[in-house]
Write an enzyme that holds these catalytic residues in place. Structure first.
Site, PDB file in Angstrom:
ATOM      1  N   GLN A   1      49.539 -60.403 -28.687  1.00 18.44           N
ATOM      2  CA  GLN A   1      48.437 -60.835 -29.543  1.00 18.44           C
ATOM      3  C   GLN A   1      47.663 -61.885 -28.762  1.00 18.44           C
ATOM      4  O   GLN A   1      48.156 -62.388 -27.751  1.00 18.44           O
ATOM      5  CB  GLN A   1      48.979 -61.409 -30.845  1.00 18.44           C
ATOM      6  CG  GLN A   1      49.925 -62.572 -30.607  1.00 18.44           C
ATOM      7  CD  GLN A   1      50.760 -62.902 -31.831  1.00 18.44           C
ATOM      8  OE1 GLN A   1      51.042 -62.040 -32.654  1.00 18.44           O
ATOM      9  NE2 GLN A   1      51.165 -64.152 -31.945  1.00 18.44           N
TER      10      GLN A   1
ATOM     11  N   ASP B   1      43.937 -68.124 -35.923  1.00 19.10           N
ATOM     12  CA  ASP B   1      43.945 -68.436 -34.488  1.00 19.10           C
ATOM     13  C   ASP B   1      44.441 -67.267 -33.650  1.00 19.10           C
ATOM     14  O   ASP B   1      44.608 -67.397 -32.440  1.00 19.10           O
ATOM     15  CB  ASP B   1      44.811 -69.677 -34.226  1.00 19.10           C
ATOM     16  CG  ASP B   1      46.223 -69.546 -34.790  1.00 19.10           C
ATOM     17  OD1 ASP B   1      46.419 -68.662 -35.672  1.00 19.10           O
ATOM     18  OD2 ASP B   1      47.115 -70.285 -34.345  1.00 19.10           O
TER      19      ASP B   1
ATOM     20  N   ASP C   1      58.163 -60.672 -30.009  1.00 16.48           N
ATOM     21  CA  ASP C   1      57.646 -61.147 -31.276  1.00 16.48           C
ATOM     22  C   ASP C   1      57.070 -59.986 -32.089  1.00 16.48           C
ATOM     23  O   ASP C   1      56.268 -59.194 -31.568  1.00 16.48           O
ATOM     24  CB  ASP C   1      56.540 -62.175 -30.969  1.00 16.48           C
ATOM     25  CG  ASP C   1      56.139 -62.991 -32.180  1.00 16.48           C
ATOM     26  OD1 ASP C   1      56.959 -63.827 -32.607  1.00 16.48           O
ATOM     27  OD2 ASP C   1      55.019 -62.779 -32.677  1.00 16.48           O
ATOM     28  N   ASN C   2      57.486 -59.903 -33.344  1.00 14.92           N
ATOM     29  CA  ASN C   2      56.887 -58.924 -34.272  1.00 14.92           C
ATOM     30  C   ASN C   2      56.715 -57.517 -33.701  1.00 14.92           C
ATOM     31  O   ASN C   2      55.622 -56.933 -33.783  1.00 14.92           O
ATOM     32  CB  ASN C   2      55.497 -59.405 -34.698  1.00 14.92           C
ATOM     33  CG  ASN C   2      55.578 -60.312 -35.917  1.00 14.92           C
ATOM     34  OD1 ASN C   2      56.578 -60.325 -36.630  1.00 14.92           O
ATOM     35  ND2 ASN C   2      54.515 -61.054 -36.162  1.00 14.92           N
TER      36      ASN C   2
ATOM     37  N   GLU D   1      62.443 -59.101 -32.421  1.00 16.64           N
ATOM     38  CA  GLU D   1      62.285 -60.017 -33.553  1.00 16.64           C
ATOM     39  C   GLU D   1      61.578 -59.288 -34.680  1.00 16.64           C
ATOM     40  O   GLU D   1      60.389 -59.404 -34.842  1.00 16.64           O
ATOM     41  CB  GLU D   1      61.463 -61.265 -33.149  1.00 16.64           C
ATOM     42  CG  GLU D   1      61.417 -62.316 -34.259  1.00 16.64           C
ATOM     43  CD  GLU D   1      60.043 -62.520 -34.870  1.00 16.64           C
ATOM     44  OE1 GLU D   1      59.164 -61.690 -34.622  1.00 16.64           O
ATOM     45  OE2 GLU D   1      59.857 -63.510 -35.586  1.00 16.64           O
TER      46      GLU D   1
ATOM     47  N   LYS E   1      55.972 -75.643 -33.975  1.00 15.28           N
ATOM     48  CA  LYS E   1      54.991 -74.576 -33.783  1.00 15.28           C
ATOM     49  C   LYS E   1      53.578 -75.137 -33.678  1.00 15.28           C
ATOM     50  O   LYS E   1      52.695 -74.489 -33.097  1.00 15.28           O
ATOM     51  CB  LYS E   1      55.054 -73.574 -34.939  1.00 15.28           C
ATOM     52  CG  LYS E   1      56.318 -72.737 -34.946  1.00 15.28           C
ATOM     53  CD  LYS E   1      56.238 -71.557 -35.905  1.00 15.28           C
ATOM     54  CE  LYS E   1      56.305 -71.994 -37.341  1.00 15.28           C
ATOM     55  NZ  LYS E   1      56.417 -70.831 -38.264  1.00 15.28           N
TER      56      LYS E   1
END
Lengths: 694, 694
Positions: B342, B377, B413-414, B442, B554
């Site tokens: 991303q 973002d 991630d994802n 994940e 984060k």
């Protein structure tokens, strides 16, 4: 050669050997190799059920069933999916479709009616539903009060792209897209977007170009009801004579039909009716040498009088047999014949086709044996002979011969000693032309072999039921048969006794043991059978130390006095009437065992899929002692209310019990009754109606 | 383009749509159609295990394992069979073979050693062993004292037919056949027939021309040990600075290595280390608007400083990162990086490849969202863009970039929002060249999606462990993960907390709850992880009503005081030493739950496959109260003798308990210790040896 024989196709000469395994990865792996580079679609379809060996074999069902298919269907991300179940009768030109619905956790379900006999095909497709996904996200944003003008433009674009190829709906969709894009105000545009009719029409035109299809196409073989449920009666025609010492005939069998019908049987199964060999004929009680006048075993098939397509002259003629078939119809009884692919040494095939048999180095043909058992009166066929094509075609011809006379049910002797491929080909070829034909597999062998024969096409299968007698054994075994995926391809036929199996429980337990085993057989699965008149007369003398009947009809004539006061015939008739009147007994998959706090009492329910006909069977497994216990009913699962009384009507004794709650008392004395067969009558009216039950 | 990228092959442009289903029956059905008429061989091979989706995906194993394969193999009749397990490294020219052995009920088993990393292929063949069948029948007849002269001639014929094509054994077999045929006397001929060497040589020359081969060829992906077991520590590099307020650097991470090593971790996993975007940057605690000095989320990847192949300038340079990799090696720690496909709105790809993103009708790119959550973002990549080939190749290049620097472990991630086919292709392509690379998925999403990602190639998977807290939940879930066929393809990595998940149990349970969850994570499966220093400091303040850490790293720098007296670091180090010293913890499939008569106590065993290292773990699930109970040990299954004492050595407290029999008392007070981790020491000598235990 008939059409179907050609279609069955046994043209090639030898079984296939292993091909090069290098090209043999799962087809789904191939896109990862250098040559095939088109990745799978976004939607995954897994675990399409039912399926037998991943589609290698058909599932079995019965005409009139709604066939339910489930699958895991999902894609990455959060898009809405659409799934379709596709189906057709095998050979039909076009496919029918029905939408599947999402149950939970990516599990989808759909169903279609099985309206006719024969093979159906089915598969599943799934695709991303772009419009529904967009609409779902829009709804959430509208609810959250967010700005959605860009979303409305996106929706207009989706609708417009579909409109271009949506023949009859093109104009309507175009107008709707314009409303989304340029509607008078925000509420009007949102209303146009969420218009239910828009969803309906967009769903209709869903682009399936990128749909994922489940592979392979699966098969379901649709049989008639008798394949699933029926009461079988086995009887030796040669013992049907009313005169002691005279060989029975087909005419005597006709006279016996009212008796069989009075007990409520659906199928009358006859051991082989063919000419019996004389060479090495067995004597009474399996004596190595026959004496003069001994009739021999009907399974030693073939003599100068003919082979598998002839009848034993002592029984009558083919015309007499035809008459038996006709007369049986009048009593709603079907005649089942035995298929035993083996020969006496006098069978015409031995002379005409010596190449169908295995010759020993000394030139003789080896008789059948399973050491230490020897069957000197029988020689096996050599199914792997280089001339197997002719042999297989001849056996097919024999089956067609009897089908052409009107026989539709065959009990197959020892199928586990013939190649699986032979059965798969024979049964498929027959059923392609005659989907109403039923084959019962008599295979008492290892579980994997019994199951594989069922997969290869046998409509029903003998089981280990005769050797399952304790509560634990029965519960475990019937659960495996009726409540696992085995039920998708193997239909049990619970024989309580056979000419080969007189279990010790019957030898020692007398009349009560026969009643107990009968109720179990008749109520635990769809089909069951007894071998009479031994069974209903509780005639259970055995060859000492064996499961063989003494003075077995396999080797001699017997004369039967049927009208004995102790005969179980009326009891059997009563239970079979209960079976017929309660459709629950036609749905073996609806078997559920109940908890009773007494190891001698076994209890289970049977019901129709809609639960409308609910039966509770309680059996005292001891033929000697009375037993009592508390029965636990899972009320909710049975559709009963915890705080309302219901009636348990014992159809055997006609006694009615008023039960309430999950815990109820049961007591059974084998001297009075071996079992309760309760029909549950739910209370449908209040007490003010004075008519408490229906 | 690299070699492997070409091999990965994404040349074709679009996913495949459904083909004509008419040709899509199971291949095993085809011989029944008109054209293909060669029936299957006599031998049936079913249920080859392990296999994932019938061979669609590889099974996962670890180098050094013996790979055990089972199958149902049988034929009609009573012949003896022979079964072979064939295997090779994928791409090898020739296959190796090992004989399978019959266990029981037609179940066969074989195994081969997995000696190197990468993909192996395997399949099974079975055939009828004519000689062994003949020999078995002969033995029975000889024992029964039967005449066997014809049998001996048959045997001679079998041996002679084999001799003709048995190169090196031709002469020997010919002589042996002559002895069978013409031996001096009956005993000599029988002795020749039953000569064990004859059996051995005949087996060697068994004709496999008619063997049945299992289909498809199956795959097993062999990883290194770290794929199966390892202790992970997650840490934000930017919070590693010893000076409050200063942005941490790779150099700070190097200084932190001794601390991480002292706790015994194998893997140090860093959230994204790339440049962070400024557009729509999030403020502290996920504030919609960042304030001056706010550092933004590391998952908002890309800025003018670069994208996925760059490092954040504040962390240092690529050379600094390389040095971290080198230094970590000295501590036996591997660095794991995050893969998050991303972009921040400032990522270079957005300018260079606008076609890789989905543009809205108003020309903007939609940010990521999962209503009501919004990630302003972050913008997602459009994996189904018409230019998907270029996109996929670029992502592959990024992974190669980091592998070339020495990174071998990636936490992804994802992954559940990207196409499955992308992952299958990416991971396979990478592992073709680098079989030692590990990908951790994940995906906290629906079970079917999590499982399918594992099937597509992810080496390890996050789980629902954080949300499984009661004894019942843990027992059911870990049994599913470790003791079902899921274990063949999904390897759990039990994270006790993550930057996204601070479970209520940790929020409220304090230090004891952290200990409890740590012991569970570290001993229930092969791999586990914690996110520190939050975890070892039991720093568990949450954003009210959520599972989010307050003042989450984060969105901001944190400064950590590590040398607190209450730190769990020593405890963690202790448990990790126990893990390293006891190989039982490397075999998640050997998990077995035990019965304890207290719902707050959970107990289970872990062991090596040979049972030599046996561990019993007992955990008090309550962080508040002491609990005691009776533990039931299945002695026989654990290889313990009922009448012999054995020692349960609690490696956490170093206390030793002398136990005997199946019922033993356990008590745990969370103020003292949350758990026992017993090593069982079986008594190997008698008491006279004075040294009771080893």
């Amino acid at each position: 050669m008939t059409t179907a024989a050609r279609r069955g196709g046994i043209a090639a000469a030898t079984p296939a050997g292993p091909a090069d395994p290098a090209d043999s990865l799962h087809p789904g792996q191939r896109w990862l190799s250098r040559e095939l580079a088109s990745p799978p679609g976004r939607v995954v379809i897994e675990h399409v059920r039912p399926a037998v060996n991943g589609g290698r074999f058909p599932v079995k069902r019965v005409v009139g069933d709604v066939f339910t298919v489930t699958a895991s269907i999902f894609a990455e991300g959060h898009d809405q999916l659409s799934a379709i179940l596709h189906y057709r009768r095998r050979g039909a030109r076009s496919w029918s479709e029905t939408a599947m619905t999402l149950l939970r956790n990516d599990q989808w379900q759909g169903g279609f009616p099985l309206e006719s006999l024969g093979m159906y095909e089915y598969y599943v497709t799934g695709c991303v539903d772009e419009f529904a996904s967009w609409r779902h996200a829009l709804e959430r944003k509208v609810r959250a009060g967010l700005e959605v003008s860009s979303e409305l433009l996106e929706g207009a674009r989706i609708v417009e792209s579909v409109a271009t190829h949506a023949e009859d709906d093109r104009t309507w969709l175009g107008l709707q897209a314009r409303d989304l894009r340029e509607g008078t105000d925000r509420p009007a545009r949102i209303a146009a977007a969420l218009d239910p009719q828009l969803l309906t029409r967009m769903t209709r035109h869903l682009d399936r170009g990128r749909a994922t299809r489940s592979e392979p196409v699966l098969l379901v073989d649709v049989d008639r009801e008798r394949a699933r449920s029926g009461a079988w009666y086995e009887m030796f025609p040669r013992s049907a004579s009313p005169e002691p010492g005279r060989h029975g005939t087909f005419a005597d069998c006709i006279d016996r039909l009212p008796y069989v019908a009075s007990m409520g049987f659906d199928v009358l199964y006859l051991p082989p009716i063919h000419p019996i060999g004389v060479t090495h004929r067995k004597g009474r009680n399996n004596a190595r040498v026959a004496e003069s006048g001994d009739v021999g075993s009907p399974w030693a098939i073939g003599s100068a009088d003919g082979g598998h397509d002839a009848v034993h002259p002592a029984l009558g003629t083919l015309a007499d047999f035809d008459r038996l078939l006709e007369e049986a119809k009048l009593f709603d009884i079907e005649i089942a014949l035995d298929i035993a692919w083996q020969c006496s040494p006098d069978h015409p095939w031995i002379r005409e086709h010596p190449e169908w048999f295995r010759h020993r180095p000394d030139g003789t043909i080896q008789y059948a044996e399973n050491p230490p058992k020897k069957y000197e009166d029988i020689v096996p066929l050599h199914f792997a002979t280089p001339r197997w094509r002719e042999l297989w075609e001849e056996l097919l011809r024999v089956v067609r011969f009897w089908i052409d006379r009107g026989v539709k049910i065959f009990r197959v002797d020892n199928p586990h000693t013939k190649p699986f491929a032979f059965w798969e080909w024979l049964i498929r070829t027959i059923k392609d032309d005659h989907p109403d034909v039923i084959f019962l597999s008599e295979a008492f062998t290892r579980p994997s072999v019994m199951r594989y024969l069922a997969k290869c096409g046998f409509t029903q299968s003998y089981t280990y039921f005769t050797w399952r007698n304790t509560k634990e054994e029965l519960t475990e075994y019937l659960t495996e048969l009726c409540n696992t995926e085995i039920a998708d391809y193997l239909r049990p036929n619970l024989f309580a006794n056979t000419p080969d199996i007189l279990h010790e429980v019957l030898q020692s337990g007398g009349r009560a043991a026969h009643q107990i085993r009968f109720v179990l057989a008749a109520t635990l699965a769809g089909s069951y059978g007894i071998y009479g008149p031994h069974f209903e007369l509780a005639e259970s003398r055995a060859v000492a130390g064996t499961e063989e009947y003494l003075d077995s009809e396999k080797y001699q004539l017997r004369h039967w006095q049927l009208d004995q006061p102790a005969s179980l015939a009326p009891f059997i008739g009563h239970v079979n009437r209960i079976r017929r009147e309660n459709p629950a007994f036609r749905h073996p998959e609806r078997l559920r065992f109940l908890t009773v706090d007494n190891e001698h009492l076994i209890a289970y329910t049977r019901s129709t899929p809609d639960g409308g006909n609910l039966m509770i069977v309680v059996v005292n497994l001891s033929p000697y002692h009375a037993h009592r216990g508390w029965l636990e009913l899972p009320l909710e699962a049975l559709g009963l209310e915890a705080d309302q009384p219901f009636q348990a009507h014992d159809l055997l004794s006609n006694a009615r019990f008023l039960w309430r709650g999950s815990r109820n008392f049961v007591a059974l004395d084998p001297r009075e009754a071996p079992a309760h067969i309760f029909r549950v009558r739910r209370r449908l009216r209040t007490e003010h109606d004075f008519d408490y039950y229906m």
